[in-house]
Design a protein around this motif. Sequence first.
Motif, mmCIF file in Angstrom:
data_model
loop_
_atom_site.group_PDB
_atom_site.id
_atom_site.type_symbol
_atom_site.label_atom_id
_atom_site.label_comp_id
_atom_site.label_asym_id
_atom_site.label_seq_id
_atom_site.Cartn_x
_atom_site.Cartn_y
_atom_site.Cartn_z
ATOM 1 N N UNK A 120 0.939 -1.295 0.107
ATOM 2 C CA UNK A 120 0.074 -0.069 0.018
ATOM 3 C C UNK A 120 0.787 1.150 -0.056
ATOM 4 N N UNK A 121 2.166 1.200 0.167
ATOM 5 C CA UNK A 121 3.067 2.412 0.447
ATOM 6 C C UNK A 121 3.937 2.502 -0.890
ATOM 7 N N UNK A 122 3.865 1.519 -1.781
ATOM 8 C CA UNK A 122 4.767 1.232 -2.924
ATOM 9 C C UNK A 122 4.606 2.518 -3.872
ATOM 10 N N UNK A 123 3.161 2.754 -4.307
ATOM 11 C CA UNK A 123 2.956 3.936 -5.141
ATOM 12 C C UNK A 123 3.728 5.090 -4.953
ATOM 13 N N UNK A 124 3.286 5.468 -3.745
ATOM 14 C CA UNK A 124 4.013 6.918 -2.932
ATOM 15 C C UNK A 124 5.449 6.777 -3.201
ATOM 16 N N UNK A 125 6.191 5.792 -2.914
ATOM 17 C CA UNK A 125 7.574 5.251 -2.796
ATOM 18 C C UNK A 125 8.091 5.354 -4.314
ATOM 19 N N UNK A 126 7.362 4.979 -5.245
ATOM 20 C CA UNK A 126 7.942 4.709 -6.607
ATOM 21 C C UNK A 126 7.781 6.203 -7.115
ATOM 22 N N UNK A 127 6.512 6.786 -6.979
ATOM 23 C CA UNK A 127 6.430 8.414 -7.424
ATOM 24 C C UNK A 127 7.421 9.057 -6.751
ATOM 25 N N UNK A 128 7.925 9.079 -5.512
ATOM 26 C CA UNK A 128 9.101 9.835 -4.902
ATOM 27 C C UNK A 128 10.345 9.527 -5.505
ATOM 28 N N UNK A 129 10.897 7.998 -5.433
ATOM 29 C CA UNK A 129 12.067 7.500 -5.681
ATOM 30 C C UNK A 129 12.377 7.438 -7.379
ATOM 31 N N UNK A 130 11.378 7.391 -8.258
ATOM 32 C CA UNK A 130 11.672 7.505 -9.473
ATOM 33 C C UNK A 130 12.492 6.150 -9.966
ATOM 34 N N UNK A 131 12.139 4.939 -9.746
ATOM 35 C CA UNK A 131 12.923 3.924 -9.748
ATOM 36 C C UNK A 131 13.191 3.454 -11.521
ATOM 37 N N UNK A 132 14.256 2.923 -11.665
ATOM 38 C CA UNK A 132 14.543 2.294 -12.888
ATOM 39 C C UNK A 132 13.864 0.850 -13.050
ATOM 40 N N UNK A 133 14.039 0.193 -11.770
ATOM 41 C CA UNK A 133 13.454 -1.010 -11.651
ATOM 42 C C UNK A 133 12.763 -1.328 -10.580
ATOM 43 N N UNK A 134 11.493 -2.006 -10.485
ATOM 44 C CA UNK A 134 10.687 -2.476 -9.388
ATOM 45 C C UNK A 134 10.603 -3.970 -9.324
ATOM 46 N N UNK A 135 10.861 -4.367 -8.320
ATOM 47 C CA UNK A 135 10.934 -5.817 -7.843
ATOM 48 C C UNK A 135 9.834 -6.246 -6.964
#
Length: 132
Positions: free
Chosen positions: A39-54
């Motif tokens: 449930x926290x992953x979307x916020x983390x992804x938008x903030x961190x801007x990863x190249x890869x999400x595992x």
Amino acid sequence: MDIAGRRVLLVDGHVDTVDSLAMLLVLYGHAVERCYDGSLAMEAALRFQPDVVILEQRLPGPVGGLALGQLLSEQPRLAGVTLVLQSATLRPDDQRLAYGLGFRDCMLKPIDPDIILGAVERAPARRQALPA
């Protein structure tokens, strides 16, 4: 193979899995953000801007790894992110569904370190390389 550091978001409810994988990736020059709750992953992804999400297939909470991957891939700010699914119980139907949703790789746990490093290092960088 381009081995410039990648930005990797790890999403898994198993703390030991995330922490050990994070140590490995950092050792090889990648920047890592950890998320132990889907449930926290979307916020983390938008903030961190990863190249890869595992993503773990069976995340704790209401959204599983496959659905979360689809939601992440629909975000314009995450265009081009490489999605990798991992699971202890990966079935052929799960793999077909994952590839249909845009996942680049599907891996059965426990994951061989060379395989996960290869998947991360093959992923295209979405921005300039990380500073050395």
